[in-house]
Scaffold this motif. Structure first.
Motif: not given
Length: 236
Positions: A76, A79, A82, A146, A148
């Motif tokens: 997380s 993420s 990003e 990416s 997840n």
């Protein structure tokens, strides 16, 4: 074959497996090594069979939850980073389009294109998907890489549980002094299989992948067995 029907050259790449493969291998390996080490350490201390099995079961439950939480928080965070970078890049594109074009062209020049071609490629890519082009070539963010969090958390917890269940089952079925040796043997066999499967799935050399997990698994069990035997003797 006519020019209108170009030949298709299919290629099977493995990079798309990186996200779930990393979490799966980490979870299964950690489950096997952690719970097997607990079982071996507790068994070496000389306690009864029930205590060995209960300690292994507790390690399985705690480890699976810890893996899920750790992976979720870690991925997380990746993420979030990003998304923040993409938002910042989107704002830069709205304000400094020409500068971002030059930046992208410079990246292509460094990769070997001549300046004229680099600018033409950068311009065409940005006209189609400016944010996607900069995410991929400037930030290194792609659909493959990416993060997840949910996938990583569930994969790690599930594979940890499956991996941990194998040495735990061996400890449950065997009693007495044989528990330590049976758990050790089962664990080493399973680790060898896991290492080979992980290497094959990722396209890596089988021997290297197998030895990598075997060595570290054996060391973990050896240390915990030594600690269990030492403290078992002291307490006894």
């Amino acid at each position: 074959m006519s020019p209108d029907s170009p030949s298709i050259h299919p290629e099977a790449h493995l990079v798309h497996r990186i996200g779930w493969l990393r979490a799966a291998v980490l979870g299964a390996n950690d489950g096997i090594v952690s719970v097997a080490s607990i079982l071996v350490g507790v068994a070496a201390s000389g306690v009864d069979h029930q205590a060995v099995v209960i300690s292994g079961l507790a390690g399985l439950v705690a480890g699976a939850m810890s893996m899920a939480a750790g992976e979720y928080v870690s991925v997380s965070s990746q993420s979030d980073t990003e998304r923040a970078d993409l938002a910042r890049e989107k704002a830069e594109l709205e304000i400094h389009w020409d500068d971002e074009l030059e930046e992208l062209a410079t990246i292509y020049e460094r990769r070997g294109l001549d300046p004229q071609t680099a600018h033409a490629v950068a311009r065409q890519l940005m006209e189609k998907d400016a944010l996607g082009a900069h995410a991929r070539d400037e930030l290194g963010i792609t659909e493959v890489s990416s993060a997840n969090p949910i996938q990583a958390a569930l994969t790690s917890a599930a594979t940890f549980t499956v991996g941990a269940a194998l040495p735990l089952l061996a400890a449950w079925l065997v009693t007495g002094t044989a528990t330590l040796w049976v758990v050790t043997g089962v664990t080493l066999v399973v680790l060898a299989i896991l290492g080979a499967l992980g290497a094959r799935t990722g396209g890596a050399p089988l021997l290297r992948g197998t030895l990598r997990v075997l060595v570290w698994g054996a060391l973990a069990m050896a240390f915990t067995a030594a600690v269990g035997a030492l403290f078992g003797t002291v307490v006894g």
